[in-house]
Design an enzyme around this catalytic site. Structure first.
Site, PDB file in Angstrom:
ATOM      1  N   SER A   2       0.754  -1.367   0.095  1.00 23.07           N
ATOM      2  CA  SER A   2      -0.084  -0.096   0.060  1.00 23.07           C
ATOM      3  C   SER A   2       0.886   1.189   0.073  1.00 23.07           C
ATOM      4  CB  SER A   2      -0.912  -0.011   1.294  1.00 23.07           C
ATOM      5  OG  SER A   2      -1.685   1.135   1.405  1.00 23.07           O
ATOM      6  N   ASP A   3       0.532   2.248  -0.838  1.00 28.83           N
ATOM      7  CA  ASP A   3       1.119   3.465  -0.602  1.00 28.83           C
ATOM      8  C   ASP A   3      -0.051   4.695  -0.655  1.00 28.83           C
ATOM      9  OD1 ASP A   3       3.987   4.627  -0.925  1.00 28.83           O
ATOM     10  OD2 ASP A   3       2.978   5.827  -2.381  1.00 28.83           O
ATOM     11  N   GLN A   4       0.386   5.825  -0.070  1.00 28.60           N
ATOM     12  CA  GLN A   4      -0.502   6.936  -0.146  1.00 28.60           C
ATOM     13  C   GLN A   4       0.054   8.342  -0.440  1.00 28.60           C
ATOM     14  OE1 GLN A   4      -2.385   8.546   3.698  1.00 28.60           O
ATOM     15  NE2 GLN A   4      -4.112   7.508   2.742  1.00 28.60           N
TER      16      GLN A   4
END
Length: 202
Positions: free
Chosen positions: A76-78
């Site tokens: 996951s990355d944001q």
């Protein structure tokens, strides 16, 4: 907590060192381990933020999967986007002040890339989950007081929505509030189900 039947032979790994993502994933009641992938998180030239977060989420999952064959790996990355520009983590007090001044009264989009990679079959599921925050007009004293109380200097956007940061908002828009913290659980649960893992199964 024992593994579910579907995970006895297929461990679940969170490719992240984020304590916020670990806490979110633990809410599902499934056994998992976490490890930090070593990847280049730089932005490519002219890369849209949606492409950036999905590419990095996939890269994190693939990096961990290389040494863990037979696992389900979550990446996951944001990023936060305001006025078309990506906002990073402030890293310090003055930068956080400047970030919150810049978003006062504005709509900020938080884009979270989510990847579930089955390293046994090579099957990959990938999405970008948006969530939007509309900030109320903030006074400089409110910004200072908030930052001194919560010190969210390692958080994109300079706030913790699960804490006092909620006081900065006018309203929230999106399908899954967990995405704002960094892991869209509703989409993840659907991905896990596609791989045969039902978090509600006995």
């Amino acid at each position: 907590m024992p593994y579910s039947e579907s995970l006895q032979h297929q461990p679940l790994i969170l490719a992240s060192s984020s304590p916020f993502r670990r806490e979110l994933l633990s809410r599902l009641g499934v056994e998992f381990s976490s490890m930090s992938p070593d990847i280049d998180e730089g932005i490519l030239r002219d890369e849209p933020p949606e492409r950036l977060v999905t590419r990095l989420a996939e890269s994190k999952a693939r990096e961990v999967a290389k040494d863990h064959k037979g696992a389900l790996v979550i990446g996951s990355d944001q990023v936060a986007v305001v006025d078309g520009a990506i906002m990073g983590k402030p890293g310090g007090h003055q930068q956080a002040v400047e970030q919150l001044i810049s978003v006062s009264g504005k709509r900020v989009s938080f884009l979270t890339g989510l990847c579930l990679l089955n390293s046994e079959t090579g099957h990959i599921q990938l999405c970008c989950e948006p969530f939007h925050v509309i900030f109320r007009v903030l006074q400089k004293s409110e910004i200072e007081n908030y930052l001194l109380k919560e010190k969210p200097y390692n958080c994109a956007g300079s706030f913790k929505s699960e804490g006092l940061g909620i006081s900065l908002f006018e309203r929230l828009e999106g399908e899954d509030p967990n995405a704002l913290i960094g892991l869209p659980l509703i989409r993840l649960i659907a991905m896990l189900r596609n791989e045969g893992l039902d978090v509600l199964a006995e």
